[in-house]
Design a protein around this motif. Structure first.
Motif, PDB file in Angstrom:
ATOM      1  N   SER A  40       3.416 -23.003 116.193  1.00 45.11           N
ATOM      2  CA  SER A  40       2.524 -24.032 116.706  1.00 45.11           C
ATOM      3  C   SER A  40       2.615 -25.196 115.723  1.00 45.11           C
ATOM      4  O   SER A  40       2.119 -25.104 114.595  1.00 45.11           O
TER       5      SER A  40
ATOM      6  N   THR B 197      -0.923 -26.521 114.546  1.00 40.61           N
ATOM      7  CA  THR B 197      -1.675 -25.754 113.551  1.00 40.61           C
ATOM      8  C   THR B 197      -0.804 -25.277 112.389  1.00 40.61           C
ATOM      9  O   THR B 197      -1.308 -24.650 111.461  1.00 40.61           O
ATOM     10  N   ARG B 198       0.516 -25.547 112.481  1.00 42.47           N
ATOM     11  CA  ARG B 198       1.505 -25.143 111.466  1.00 42.47           C
ATOM     12  C   ARG B 198       1.736 -23.631 111.430  1.00 42.47           C
ATOM     13  O   ARG B 198       2.390 -23.120 110.517  1.00 42.47           O
ATOM     14  N   GLU B 199       1.230 -22.917 112.389  1.00 43.25           N
ATOM     15  CA  GLU B 199       1.478 -21.482 112.451  1.00 43.25           C
ATOM     16  C   GLU B 199       2.971 -21.224 112.643  1.00 43.25           C
ATOM     17  O   GLU B 199       3.591 -21.745 113.563  1.00 43.25           O
ATOM     18  N   GLY B 200       3.556 -20.410 111.766  1.00 41.05           N
ATOM     19  CA  GLY B 200       4.975 -20.067 111.858  1.00 41.05           C
ATOM     20  C   GLY B 200       5.919 -21.108 111.293  1.00 41.05           C
ATOM     21  O   GLY B 200       7.122 -20.859 111.188  1.00 41.05           O
TER      22      GLY B 200
ATOM     23  N   ASP C 148      -0.429 -22.180 120.145  1.00 40.06           N
ATOM     24  CA  ASP C 148      -1.886 -22.274 120.023  1.00 40.06           C
ATOM     25  C   ASP C 148      -2.548 -22.476 121.378  1.00 40.06           C
ATOM     26  O   ASP C 148      -3.751 -22.222 121.525  1.00 40.06           O
TER      27      ASP C 148
END
Length: 359
Positions: free
Chosen positions: A315, A318-321, A287
């Motif tokens: 990330s 942001t909890r992305e992935g 991020d």
């Protein structure tokens, strides 16, 4: 240092059914005698040691477990049906103790082991039980006995399935807080993590694994520098290591590749077997990298690090992935468990079905 997973549950075996007062009413038999049947017993509550489970996380979402009561007795000598039993699947090694007194009541030590943890109440007597030579028309009956009710504390000494490696401030604590029930201290200075943090990651019903956040390693850790060397031994029994790398360090002079190579070197110096464990690369803090630069930066890191294993871009903030990563981890851990439990386990056929699943 012992890692303990805990849960509290309330269990209730079924009450017994009441007995029945009834008399035969047949043609040409004015005094047919008593024919009230007994009530059925209440359902029992069993615990079975399931080698495919390794945490108690499901029991945090389902605390109350109650078996059915027995049916009441009926006329024509009919006894009530027994209440259906329920079976609670628990990991091998679970200790069940009284939640109020702390007294240890049961332990599940062997795969497939079955223990009755609450006995159903016996059914009451119908009036046919009280017939005698001097009491030809008894009108007595007894109610069903109540089933056992207990408040239990479940304890499981767990070993982490997944260990997190990385430099201080790589984002390990943020990751474990994002995907599990652990709430480690998080700050923007080195050595925020002073003790190992254990988190249970719930992927789905009866699908979970344990992840350990180890204090950050620095160069020279194998010789005693920093804090991480004190806890490296906790990684020796994990099934998988996640090497978390800060892809966007605050200091531009810091080279993530050099830091990653230092971690790998410390692992190798500390224990060759630990270095040989399955290890995945997790590139964190995406991020903080402009979207148009991410692909190039990831490609540059992998090329310079000479990495040929699995790579995950996430990330933690942001909890992305993260969702893809934890599901892939669970598949790997579950496959390892199945391989370790390849030998057939003898389970009582009464408990082969899913009579009661914690939700």
């Amino acid at each position: 240092m012992k890692f303990v997973d805990e849960a509290f549950i309330d269990i209730a075996a079924g009450d017994g059914g009441n007995g029945c007062v009834s008399f035969r009413h047949e043609k040409y038999k004015e005094f047919g005698g008593p024919n009230g049947g007994d009530g059925g017993r209440g359902g029992h509550v069993f615990a079975v040691a399931d080698p495919n489970l390794n945490t108690l996380v499901d029991y945090r979402y389902s605390r109350r477990h109650e078996a059915r009561r027995g049916e009441h007795g009926m006329g024509s000598d009919m006894f009530g049906a027994a209440g259906s039993d329920i079976t609670l699947k628990m990991p091998v090694g679970t200790i069940l103790s009284d939640a109020e007194t702390g007294e240890v009541l049961y332990e599940l030590l062997q795969p497939g082991e079955v223990i009755m943890i609450a006995k159903g109440g016996d059914g009451g007597f119908g009036n046919m039980r009280f017939k005698s030579a001097i009491n030809r028309a008894p009108r007595q009956k007894t109610p069903g006995w109540p089933g056992e009710r207990k408040n239990l504390k479940l304890e499981l000494k767990v070993l982490a399935d997944v260990g997190l490696l990385g430099m201080p401030n790589a984002g390990k604590s943020t990751f474990i807080a994002a995907v599990s029930n652990a709430r480690p201290k998080i700050a923007d200075y080195p050595f925020t993590t002073l003790h190992p943090n254990l988190g249970v990651v719930r992927v789905g019903p009866e699908q979970s694994f344990v992840v350990a956040d180890i204090p950050g390693l620095i160069e020279g850790a194998s010789e005693g520098a920093g804090l991480g060397h004190l806890f490296l031994r906790h990684l020796q029994r994990t099934r998988l290591l996640l090497h978390v790398v800060d892809l966007a360090p605050f200091d531009d002079a810091v080279d993530p590749v050099a830091q990653a190579k230092a971690i790998v070197g410390e692992l190798k110096k500390y224990d060759a077997q630990l270095h040989a464990k399955p290890r995945w690369l997790v590139l964190n803090k995406l991020d903080m990298v402009p979207a148009e630069e991410r692909a190039a930066r990831v490609q540059d890191f992998v090329k310079r690090f000479k990495w040929k294993g699995p790579v995950f871009e996430i990330s933690a903030l942001t909890r992305e992935g993260c969702e893809l990563l934890i599901r892939t981890i669970y598949q790997h851990v579950h496959a390892e468990q199945k391989a370790a439990n390849a030998e057939p386990v003898e389970v009582d056929p009464r408990f082969a079905g899913d009579q009661d699943q914690p939700a």
